[in-house]
Enzyme design. Structure first.
Site: not given
Ligand code: ZN
Length: 316
Positions: A116, A193
């Site tokens: 990204e 995470r």
């Protein structure tokens, strides 16, 4: 052939870290005071963009990709490759990492990997983000995670408006509070995470971590750095080039006058960050304004953008 740009209706996601910046800055009709994400151009099953107007009104981007491939220059691929979002980090996001294509393919049911990049639309004075880590080897990384030495491990960088970060899969990262970002990414929703600041919800529960997979995919040592953009003056516009990479390229068009473009990619994704203008093709004019997101399909070979506006443009 129909030469209309394709405008999309954004999809909003409520997040515990979200706020109201998407309404305050872009005028969007957000669902709550904790709105974290605007999925602006998306063909992902977790949030599909729907065409706003024109011949394809009511179609999802995924339907267009599947049944009208000529709009994308006949590009190959099972999934539409890109996803454009605006993120409002009103609180710190958890520290995370994304897998690459190969790892996601094997471990996440054929999902794509996630590389990204971020254009900082707005941020508080002295805002920071987490970008990378200090471990020299995988052993050191594992040890520091086990010992909970997060302050030593995580690298913090100062950010400011207009900064651009390229975040390849495998990069540890987190947006911190007071940051509004335009994200261009691979079409994937897979996140591992790593650390959530030991936060708990009202019932005293912590959010799940995915340490094993995260350790598998984290790049050691960290290598990515802030992008130094290149600018180029054209008639009617300044073009800023941020990244030209395997999964996507991203630019900013700062238009001031009339900017003529010959499309040389299968399609372009456009997000209007400021101002307003018109897109003119051989068949007609299409006004746009701040907060609009549209796709320029392969049926439009040449076009003009006029007005005073900043647009983030991406393509594969
Ligand atoms: Zn991410």
């Amino acid at each position: 052939m129909n030469q209309q740009p394709i405008f999309f209706e954004p999809v909003f996601k409520e997040r515990i870290w979200g706020g109201t910046a998407l309404r305050d800055q872009f005028g969007y009709d957000i669902p709550s005071e904790q709105t974290g994400e605007c999925w602006a151009i998306s063909a992902h099953p977790n949030g599909q963009s729907v065409v706003k107007s024109g011949e394809w009104k009511g179609w999802t981007l995924d339907q267009l990709w599947k049944d009208r491939r000529e709009l994308f220059g006949g590009m190959e691929g099972e999934k539409f490759p890109l996803l454009t979002k605006i993120l409002d980090a009103n609180h710190d996001l958890s520290v995370q990492v994304h897998p690459d294509d190969q790892y996601a393919q094997t471990h996440e049911n054929g999902e794509l990997g996630k590389t990204e990049c971020w254009y900082i639309i707005d941020c508080e004075k002295d805002a920071e983000m987490i970008f990378g880590h200090t471990a020299k080897t995988k052993e050191e990384l594992v040890r520091m995670i086990e010992e909970g030495r997060w302050d030593d491990l995580l690298q913090r960088v100062k950010i400011k408006l207009g900064d651009f970060y390229y975040v390849p899969s495998g990069t540890i990262h987190a947006l911190c509070k007071g940051t509004l970002v335009l994200e261009t990414q691979q079409n994937s929703d897979t996140t591992y995470r790593v650390y959530d600041y030991d936060r708990t919800d009202d019932n005293g529960n912590k959010r799940e971590l995915h340490l094993e997979k995260a350790i598998d995919v984290i790049t050691v040592p960290h290598t990515a750095t802030k992008v130094e953009p290149k600018t180029e003056e054209k008639q009617g516009a300044t073009i800023t080039t941020y990244v030209q990479a395997p999964y996507f390229s991203v630019y900013k068009w700062s238009v001031n006058g009339i900017f003529r473009v010959t499309r040389d990619k299968p399609f372009l994704l456009c997000s209007v960050l400021s101002g307003s203008g018109k897109l003119k093709t051989a068949q007609g004019e299409h006004p746009f304004k701040k907060g609009d997101h549209f796709l320029i399909p392969a049926t439009i070979d040449t076009f003009e953008i006029s007005g005073e506006t900043n647009i983030i443009v991406s393509h594969v």
